[in-house]
Design a protein around this motif. Structure first.
Motif, PDB file in Angstrom:
ATOM      1  N   THR A  58       0.837  -1.218   0.000  1.00 41.53           N
ATOM      2  CA  THR A  58       0.000   0.000   0.000  1.00 41.53           C
ATOM      3  C   THR A  58       0.857   1.247   0.000  1.00 41.53           C
ATOM      4  OG1 THR A  58      -1.779  -1.169   1.150  1.00 41.53           O
ATOM      5  CG2 THR A  58      -1.778   1.261   1.245  1.00 41.53           C
ATOM      6  N   ASN A  59       1.831   1.280   0.856  1.00 40.63           N
ATOM      7  CA  ASN A  59       2.693   2.448   0.942  1.00 40.63           C
ATOM      8  C   ASN A  59       3.442   2.690  -0.351  1.00 40.63           C
ATOM      9  OD1 ASN A  59       1.920   2.955   3.590  1.00 40.63           O
ATOM     10  ND2 ASN A  59       3.604   1.730   4.471  1.00 40.63           N
ATOM     11  N   ALA A  60       3.929   1.579  -0.944  1.00 40.34           N
ATOM     12  CA  ALA A  60       4.701   1.730  -2.183  1.00 40.34           C
ATOM     13  C   ALA A  60       3.803   2.221  -3.322  1.00 40.34           C
ATOM     14  CB  ALA A  60       5.355   0.391  -2.557  1.00 40.34           C
ATOM     15  N   THR A  61       2.610   1.669  -3.440  1.00 39.54           N
ATOM     16  CA  THR A  61       1.714   2.038  -4.542  1.00 39.54           C
ATOM     17  C   THR A  61       1.192   3.472  -4.361  1.00 39.54           C
ATOM     18  OG1 THR A  61       1.040  -0.275  -4.792  1.00 39.54           O
ATOM     19  CG2 THR A  61      -0.401   1.419  -5.750  1.00 39.54           C
ATOM     20  N   ASN A  62       0.725   3.776  -3.169  1.00 42.71           N
ATOM     21  CA  ASN A  62       0.181   5.125  -2.928  1.00 42.71           C
ATOM     22  C   ASN A  62       1.273   6.185  -3.059  1.00 42.71           C
ATOM     23  OD1 ASN A  62      -2.359   4.103  -2.495  1.00 42.71           O
ATOM     24  ND2 ASN A  62      -2.206   4.092  -0.248  1.00 42.71           N
ATOM     25  N   GLY A  63       2.488   5.819  -2.691  1.00 47.39           N
ATOM     26  CA  GLY A  63       3.580   6.767  -2.829  1.00 47.39           C
ATOM     27  C   GLY A  63       3.852   7.117  -4.270  1.00 47.39           C
ATOM     28  N   GLN A  64       3.741   6.115  -5.127  1.00 43.16           N
ATOM     29  CA  GLN A  64       3.963   6.355  -6.547  1.00 43.16           C
ATOM     30  C   GLN A  64       2.895   7.294  -7.116  1.00 43.16           C
ATOM     31  OE1 GLN A  64       4.093   2.545  -8.431  1.00 43.16           O
ATOM     32  NE2 GLN A  64       6.085   1.950  -7.485  1.00 43.16           N
ATOM     33  N   PHE A  65       1.625   7.031  -6.753  1.00 41.18           N
ATOM     34  CA  PHE A  65       0.552   7.893  -7.290  1.00 41.18           C
ATOM     35  C   PHE A  65       0.590   9.280  -6.643  1.00 41.18           C
ATOM     36  CE2 PHE A  65      -1.195   3.972  -8.899  1.00 41.18           C
ATOM     37  CZ  PHE A  65      -1.837   4.366 -10.067  1.00 41.18           C
ATOM     38  N   ALA A  66       0.998   9.402  -5.423  1.00 39.83           N
ATOM     39  CA  ALA A  66       1.086  10.723  -4.772  1.00 39.83           C
ATOM     40  C   ALA A  66       2.167  11.569  -5.434  1.00 39.83           C
ATOM     41  CB  ALA A  66       1.380  10.541  -3.289  1.00 39.83           C
ATOM     42  N   ALA A  67       3.238  10.945  -5.839  1.00 37.64           N
ATOM     43  CA  ALA A  67       4.314  11.684  -6.498  1.00 37.64           C
ATOM     44  C   ALA A  67       3.859  12.227  -7.839  1.00 37.64           C
ATOM     45  CB  ALA A  67       5.532  10.771  -6.674  1.00 37.64           C
ATOM     46  N   ALA A  68       2.897  11.514  -8.434  1.00 40.76           N
ATOM     47  CA  ALA A  68       2.397  11.960  -9.731  1.00 40.76           C
ATOM     48  C   ALA A  68       1.196  12.873  -9.575  1.00 40.76           C
ATOM     49  CB  ALA A  68       2.033  10.747 -10.580  1.00 40.76           C
ATOM     50  N   GLY A  69       0.781  13.151  -8.346  1.00 37.66           N
ATOM     51  CA  GLY A  69      -0.374  14.004  -8.082  1.00 37.66           C
ATOM     52  C   GLY A  69      -1.677  13.327  -8.384  1.00 37.66           C
ATOM     53  N   ARG A  70      -1.677  11.985  -8.327  1.00 40.49           N
ATOM     54  CA  ARG A  70      -2.910  11.261  -8.682  1.00 40.49           C
ATOM     55  C   ARG A  70      -3.314  10.325  -7.544  1.00 40.49           C
ATOM     56  NH1 ARG A  70      -1.941   8.488 -14.304  1.00 40.49           N
ATOM     57  NH2 ARG A  70      -4.178   8.118 -14.062  1.00 40.49           N
ATOM     58  N   ASP A  71      -2.897  10.641  -6.321  1.00 38.43           N
ATOM     59  CA  ASP A  71      -3.250   9.769  -5.215  1.00 38.43           C
ATOM     60  C   ASP A  71      -4.747   9.768  -4.985  1.00 38.43           C
ATOM     61  OD1 ASP A  71      -2.954  12.454  -4.529  1.00 38.43           O
ATOM     62  OD2 ASP A  71      -2.788  11.970  -2.383  1.00 38.43           O
TER      63      ASP A  71
ATOM     64  N   SER B 198      -6.888   8.387  -6.650  1.00 35.29           N
ATOM     65  CA  SER B 198      -7.660   8.338  -7.899  1.00 35.29           C
ATOM     66  C   SER B 198      -8.134   6.904  -8.130  1.00 35.29           C
ATOM     67  CB  SER B 198      -6.800   8.802  -9.065  1.00 35.29           C
ATOM     68  OG  SER B 198      -5.708   7.901  -9.258  1.00 35.29           O
ATOM     69  N   GLY B 199      -8.952   6.735  -9.095  1.00 39.56           N
ATOM     70  CA  GLY B 199      -9.453   5.381  -9.400  1.00 39.56           C
ATOM     71  C   GLY B 199      -8.323   4.468  -9.841  1.00 39.56           C
ATOM     72  N   TYR B 200      -7.425   5.019 -10.586  1.00 41.82           N
ATOM     73  CA  TYR B 200      -6.295   4.185 -11.010  1.00 41.82           C
ATOM     74  C   TYR B 200      -5.439   3.815  -9.817  1.00 41.82           C
ATOM     75  CZ  TYR B 200      -7.340   5.012 -15.930  1.00 41.82           C
ATOM     76  OH  TYR B 200      -7.956   5.043 -17.132  1.00 41.82           O
ATOM     77  N   ASN B 201      -5.365   4.722  -8.857  1.00 43.15           N
ATOM     78  CA  ASN B 201      -4.583   4.444  -7.641  1.00 43.15           C
ATOM     79  C   ASN B 201      -5.183   3.233  -6.921  1.00 43.15           C
ATOM     80  OD1 ASN B 201      -3.594   6.434  -4.735  1.00 43.15           O
ATOM     81  ND2 ASN B 201      -3.064   4.396  -5.282  1.00 43.15           N
ATOM     82  N   GLN B 202      -6.507   3.224  -6.762  1.00 42.69           N
ATOM     83  CA  GLN B 202      -7.178   2.127  -6.055  1.00 42.69           C
ATOM     84  C   GLN B 202      -7.059   0.822  -6.825  1.00 42.69           C
ATOM     85  OE1 GLN B 202      -8.366   2.486  -2.965  1.00 42.69           O
ATOM     86  NE2 GLN B 202      -7.655   4.616  -3.045  1.00 42.69           N
ATOM     87  N   GLN B 203      -7.160   0.938  -8.141  1.00 40.77           N
ATOM     88  CA  GLN B 203      -7.061  -0.275  -8.971  1.00 40.77           C
ATOM     89  C   GLN B 203      -5.670  -0.864  -8.893  1.00 40.77           C
ATOM     90  OE1 GLN B 203      -8.035   0.412 -13.062  1.00 40.77           O
ATOM     91  NE2 GLN B 203      -7.839  -1.749 -13.631  1.00 40.77           N
TER      92      GLN B 203
ATOM     93  N   ARG C  26      -4.579  -4.509  -7.250  1.00 41.38           N
ATOM     94  CA  ARG C  26      -3.842  -5.498  -8.037  1.00 41.38           C
ATOM     95  C   ARG C  26      -2.508  -5.840  -7.358  1.00 41.38           C
ATOM     96  NH1 ARG C  26      -3.661  -2.881 -12.348  1.00 41.38           N
ATOM     97  NH2 ARG C  26      -5.565  -3.731 -13.279  1.00 41.38           N
ATOM     98  N   GLY C  27      -1.848  -4.854  -6.814  1.00 45.04           N
ATOM     99  CA  GLY C  27      -0.554  -5.079  -6.180  1.00 45.04           C
ATOM    100  C   GLY C  27      -0.685  -5.943  -4.934  1.00 45.04           C
ATOM    101  N   ILE C  28      -1.743  -5.647  -4.146  1.00 46.07           N
ATOM    102  CA  ILE C  28      -1.941  -6.473  -2.944  1.00 46.07           C
ATOM    103  C   ILE C  28      -2.227  -7.925  -3.322  1.00 46.07           C
ATOM    104  CG2 ILE C  28      -3.470  -6.864  -0.977  1.00 46.07           C
ATOM    105  CD1 ILE C  28      -3.716  -3.815  -0.737  1.00 46.07           C
ATOM    106  N   ALA C  29      -3.079  -8.104  -4.311  1.00 46.20           N
ATOM    107  CA  ALA C  29      -3.432  -9.470  -4.742  1.00 46.20           C
ATOM    108  C   ALA C  29      -2.202 -10.209  -5.245  1.00 46.20           C
ATOM    109  CB  ALA C  29      -4.507  -9.414  -5.821  1.00 46.20           C
TER     110      ALA C  29
END
Length: 374
Positions: A127-140, A142-147, A151-154
């Motif tokens: 979670t931290n790794a994925t959300n960090g990536q989207f936050a850096a892009a200013g898209r935290d 977002s729907g793509y962030n949740q998707q 997927r990453g957790i699964a």
């Protein structure tokens, strides 16, 4: 009917084949007579026998209790099953420790101790790794962030869950197998101990006999020694007798009178009488059935089956009366003739008695056969 005859004779004989050796023989006999006083047990023999008895009694006192204890222990099983309780307790402890896992059929990884913490830590890292990536892009958020997060957790958690599931299955089956093997091992050990117990008891039966023999060692040695004490003098006397008696008989002289009494049966007496009558009347036969000339018309012949032996039928008269070969009891020669018991069935007038035996008038007995021929 019986009688006896006596015969008396006087005999005298003298032999001196060893006349020249008589002095030497007498000397030997004199020495043998001197040896009669020395046939008892010597002091050395007596001491040896006493030592044997003493040693046997010492051995019995020393070893018999140990042998008896050994036999008693074996008859009780020899302690073969003494550790049976400890072995069973060990198995029960192993069963108690293994049973929960061995009997568990719930392979859910979530029930595995510590598994939830592992999944939580893994999920937090993803979670931290994925959300960090989207936050850096200013898209935290977002729907793509949740998707991407889902997927990453699964992808990150699924292999861990599968691996833990497989491990749980393997652990449960391994524990069940180990418990099964432990049960077989314990049963085998217990069976072996039982068999050893039975084997020990069987050896105890044999050892019991050895214990009895050990206890009887002293008594048996005493009996053997006493037998020697009795036997040594007898053996010595026997040896002296074997040497002395034949020597004493050499060159001996003997005188004696003998009387012989012969007991004669009624048949034998009758045979003698009829033999004399045969000679008197000029007959050629020497036996009762062999014919005695004209005397045959004067007397009946003993033909009683009870006076005969080795009886065999050899033919028959013309009227069917059997004819036999036989010997009178006590006589060596065979005769041929009739049996009074047969004749009296059809011609009782031809049968009479001489003493205790039946006799047959052969002329009357054969009249019927003669008429058959005529």
């Amino acid at each position: 009917m019986g009688g006896e005859s006596k015969q008396t004779s006087t005999t005298q004989s003298q032999t001196q084949p060893w006349l020249e050796a008589q002095p030497a023989l007498k000397n030997i006999l004199t020495q043998l007579q001197g040896g009669l006083n020395n046939t008892g047990v010597t002091s050395a023999e007596n001491g040896a026998l006493n030592t044997i008895v003493q040693n046997a009694n010492n051995a019995a006192a020393k070893y018999a209790p140990a042998v008896d204890n050994y036999a008693t222990t074996l008859l009780g099983g020899g302690g073969a099953t003494a550790q049976s309780g400890n072995i069973n307790d060990a198995y029960q402890a192993y069963l108690k420790a293994t049973q929960p896992l061995a009997s568990n059929t719930n392979y859910d990884p979530r029930t595995t101790p510590g598994f939830s913490d592992t999944i939580a830590a893994l999920t937090s890292d993803i979670t931290n790794a994925t959300n960090g990536q989207f936050a850096a892009a200013g898209r935290d958020l977002s729907g793509y962030n949740q998707q991407a997060l889902g997927r990453g957790i699964a992808q990150g958690v699924a292999p861990t869950i599968m691996a833990q599931y497989n491990q749980n299955v393997q652990n449960q089956q391994g524990a069940a197998k180990d418990l099964y093997n432990a049960g077989n091992t314990t049963a085998g050990i217990q069976t072996g101990l039982t068999q050893q117990d039975l084997a020990n008891r069987g050896q105890g039966v044999t050892a019991a006999g050895a214990a009895t023999d050990a206890a009887n060692t002293g008594a048996n040695a005493t009996l053997a020694a006493e037998a020697q004490r009795r036997g040594i003098p007898v053996q010595a006397l026997g040896l002296l007798a074997q040497i002395g008696i034949p020597i004493a008989g050499l060159g001996s002289q003997s005188n004696g009178t003998t009387t012989q009494t012969n007991q004669m049966s009624g048949v034998q007496q009758f045979m003698g009488i009829t033999g004399g009558l045969s000679q008197l009347f000029g007959g050629s036969g020497g036996g009762a059935a062999g014919g005695i000339g004209t005397a045959a018309n004067m007397i009946k012949f003993i033909s009683d089956r009870n006076a005969k032996e080795d009886i065999e039928e050899v033919g028959a008269l013309h009227d069917g009366t059997p004819v036999y070969r036989y010997r009178y009891k006590g006589q060596p020669g065979f005769q041929i003739g009739l049996m009074a018991q047969d004749v009296e069935q059809y011609a009782p007038e031809a049968v009479g008695k001489i003493g205790e035996f039946k006799a047959v008038d052969y002329k009357l007995a054969t009249e019927r056969a003669v008429r058959k021929v005529a």
